[in-house]
Design a protein around this motif. Structure first.
Motif, short mmCIF file in Angstrom:
data_model
loop_
_atom_site.label_atom_id
_atom_site.label_comp_id
_atom_site.label_asym_id
_atom_site.label_seq_id
_atom_site.Cartn_x
_atom_site.Cartn_y
_atom_site.Cartn_z
N GLY A 104 53.68 63.45 54.33
CA GLY A 104 53.19 61.41 53.98
C GLY A 104 52.73 61.53 52.34
N GLY A 105 52.10 61.84 51.89
CA GLY A 105 51.61 61.73 50.76
C GLY A 105 52.58 61.98 49.55
N TYR A 106 53.43 62.47 49.53
CA TYR A 106 54.49 62.92 48.44
C TYR A 106 54.99 62.21 48.82
CZ TYR A 106 51.81 66.98 46.05
OH TYR A 106 51.18 67.76 45.07
N GLU A 107 55.52 61.12 49.78
CA GLU A 107 56.30 60.61 50.28
C GLU A 107 55.94 58.91 49.73
OE1 GLU A 107 58.41 57.79 52.34
OE2 GLU A 107 56.86 58.53 52.63
N ALA A 108 55.26 59.55 49.83
CA ALA A 108 54.52 57.87 49.91
C ALA A 108 54.99 57.37 47.82
CB ALA A 108 52.75 57.49 49.89
N MET A 109 54.92 59.06 47.33
CA MET A 109 54.76 58.94 45.73
C MET A 109 55.50 58.72 45.86
SD MET A 109 53.82 61.66 43.38
CE MET A 109 52.14 61.80 42.97
N PHE A 110 56.87 58.99 46.32
CA PHE A 110 58.14 59.40 45.98
C PHE A 110 58.76 57.51 45.94
CE2 PHE A 110 62.59 58.92 47.29
CZ PHE A 110 63.15 59.14 46.30
N THR A 386 50.29 54.01 46.23
CA THR A 386 51.31 53.84 47.23
C THR A 386 50.81 54.86 48.14
OG1 THR A 386 52.82 52.61 46.00
CG2 THR A 386 53.29 53.77 48.69
N MET A 387 49.88 55.76 47.46
CA MET A 387 49.11 57.11 48.03
C MET A 387 48.47 56.21 49.14
SD MET A 387 50.09 60.30 45.71
CE MET A 387 49.05 61.42 46.27
N GLN A 388 47.71 56.06 47.86
CA GLN A 388 46.43 55.27 48.29
C GLN A 388 46.48 54.76 49.27
OE1 GLN A 388 43.97 53.83 45.66
NE2 GLN A 388 41.99 54.35 46.32
N VAL A 395 43.15 58.10 45.10
CA VAL A 395 43.56 58.17 43.55
C VAL A 395 44.03 59.54 42.49
CG1 VAL A 395 44.46 56.75 41.34
CG2 VAL A 395 43.96 55.87 43.24
N ASP A 396 42.30 59.77 42.35
CA ASP A 396 41.93 60.82 41.67
C ASP A 396 42.64 62.26 41.61
OD1 ASP A 396 39.49 59.42 40.60
OD2 ASP A 396 38.63 59.55 42.10
N ILE A 397 43.16 62.37 42.70
CA ILE A 397 44.03 63.54 43.99
C ILE A 397 45.08 63.46 42.36
CG2 ILE A 397 45.65 64.37 45.41
CD1 ILE A 397 43.31 64.92 46.32
#
Length: 443
Positions: A104-110, A386-388, A395-397
């Motif tokens: 979910g995190g990397y899909e949101a980043m994409f 978008t991830m956040q 966002v710190d990740i």
């Protein structure tokens, strides 16, 4: 018991002295193979050289950083923590929660950085890519300045100060001109680039004339630029917005702003990105193809040998910092002429001056490598929002991932050890020297 094979005759070579024995060769002896035995396939040599290349190391460093980032996402996810509480009762729930968190995190980043398939129309779907390019433009410009200085053996960490002074010079000299766009825009751009070049050139001049270290100089000038610009935007009649009491400059005139590249539906992508592409081509030509670039690279490789060859090392230091400061000034102009047109203060650099160091390292101080690295970091920045918003991931990740990329790129032997890549000739030579030194000490 006889050591001969049953049915075989006596060995005619048995008992002969070593010098009379036929030579032994082959792939297991390290000697050239005799006629009739094929040499190692060429593709094996190609694959070995490919695995040794810096590009493979860079890509794998990004992969490792992404993996560590995924682990951090999973650890900080509340659903993963809840499922881990009853792991031994239903371990499948924990693994599903981990997958959902990381995917979910990397899909949101994409979706936030490249393409959003959930949007209703194509223009909205590709808007994330334009946001990425918009965020990347100032990073690329400032990264080129840092990379060019690296090639000359200088560590330019003064991008922040050069950006601030560029914005201040442009604001002081051009915001009140009220000229047509075809004059106001390029004059503002040129004033900012010149301001950054002058601020960087001060470092080069002091380095050349006094031998002062550029790291100390750039750090100190960063503070000077910050407090100077902060004072300017707080002082009426200098940079402070007219008829206002807030510590902020006047808005960038409409005639000085970069026009949108693809229209108002893509507000973060403007003509500044095309100028950055032109700057990348210029830096590539300057460093790799011009005679001045040859002298700059010669100084970076060995200033003593360059001086012996008749190259003015001091002059090259000044040239390098002038170019580096001008490129940082271009990054500042991308800020005030594109991204932030409502006015600026001492924080207008938005960390770009220091992120540029990371971009230059990731790009191996090569013009097109910096260009690609800037787009990657622009994508990370665009996708982090978008991830956040959609996954509640801090966002710190993303900042941790950026830091890990630099960490792994700075330690190529670590990446080669993790993925069992072949060592480079330099690493083999260093290991051989270490063994020889150890034997000499033992003897």
């Amino acid at each position: 018991m006889s050591d001969q094979t049953p049915g075989a005759g006596p060995d005619p070579l048995k008992g002969l002295p070593p010098e009379q024995l036929p030579p032994v060769s082959g792939p297991l002896t390290g000697s050239p193979s005799p006629a009739g035995i094929p040499a190692a396939p060429r593709q094996n040599v190609f694959i070995k050289d490919l695995l040794r290349s810096s590009w493979v190391t860079t890509i794998l460093a990004i992969v490792v950083a992404m993996i560590v980032g995924g682990i951090l996402m999973a650890i900080t996810d509340e659903e993963v923590q809840e499922a881990a509480g009853y792991f031994f009762a239903r371990p499948g729930d924990t693994f599903i929660a981990i997958w959902n968190s990381v995917y979910g995190g990397y899909e949101a980043m994409f979706r936030g950085a490249i393409f959003n398939p959930r949007a209703n129309d194509f223009a909205t779907q590709i808007r994330p890519l334009t946001n990425t390019l918009g965020f990347a433009a100032p990073l690329i410009a400032a990264g080129l300045g840092v990379a060019l200085a690296f090639r000359v053996g200088l560590f330019n960490i003064g991008g922040r100060g050069q950006i601030l002074i560029a914005c201040a010079v442009a604001g002081l000299l051009t915001f009140n001109l009220n000229l047509p766009m075809f004059l106001q825009l390029p004059i503002t751009l040129a004033a900012g680039i010149a301001g950054g070049a002058i601020w960087g050139g001060i470092v080069g001049l002091l380095k050349a004339r006094t031998g002062a270290h550029e790291v100390i100089l750039t750090i100190m000038l960063n503070y000077v630029a910050f407090y100077l610009v902060t004072w300017m935007v707080r002082t009426p009649g200098i940079l402070q917005r007219p008829a206002g009491d807030q510590p902020i400059s006047a808005a960038t005139p409409a005639n000085a702003q970069f026009p949108d590249l693809l229209g108002p539906r893509f507000p973060l992508l403007d003509w500044g990105f095309l100028i950055v592409i032109g700057a990348t081509v210029f830096v590539w030509w300057l460093v790799e193809r011009s005679s001045l670039g040859f002298r700059l690279r010669a100084v970076g490789e060995n200033p003593h040998a360059a001086r012996a060859a008749g190259i003015s090392v001091q002059r090259m230091y000044i040239y390098a910092m002038l170019f580096a400061g001008g490129l940082a000034g271009l990054a500042g102009m991308n800020q005030i002429q594109g991204a932030v047109t409502t006015g600026f203060d001492g924080l207008i650099d938005a960390g770009i001056g220091f992120d540029a160091i990371t971009v230059a390292l990731l790009g191996r101080s090569r013009a097109w490598g910096v260009f690609a690295a800037g787009i990657l970091f622009g994508a990370l920045k665009a996708g982090s929002f978008t991830m956040q918003a959609s996954q509640d991931i801090p966002v710190d990740i993303v900042l941790v991932v950026q830091s890990l990329i630099v960490l792994f790129i700075a330690a190529p032997p670590l990446i080669r050890a993790i993925f069992f890549l072949p060592k480079t000739d330099a690493e083999k030579a260093a290991k051989a020297r270490a063994k020889a030194a150890k034997k000499a000490v033992a003897a």
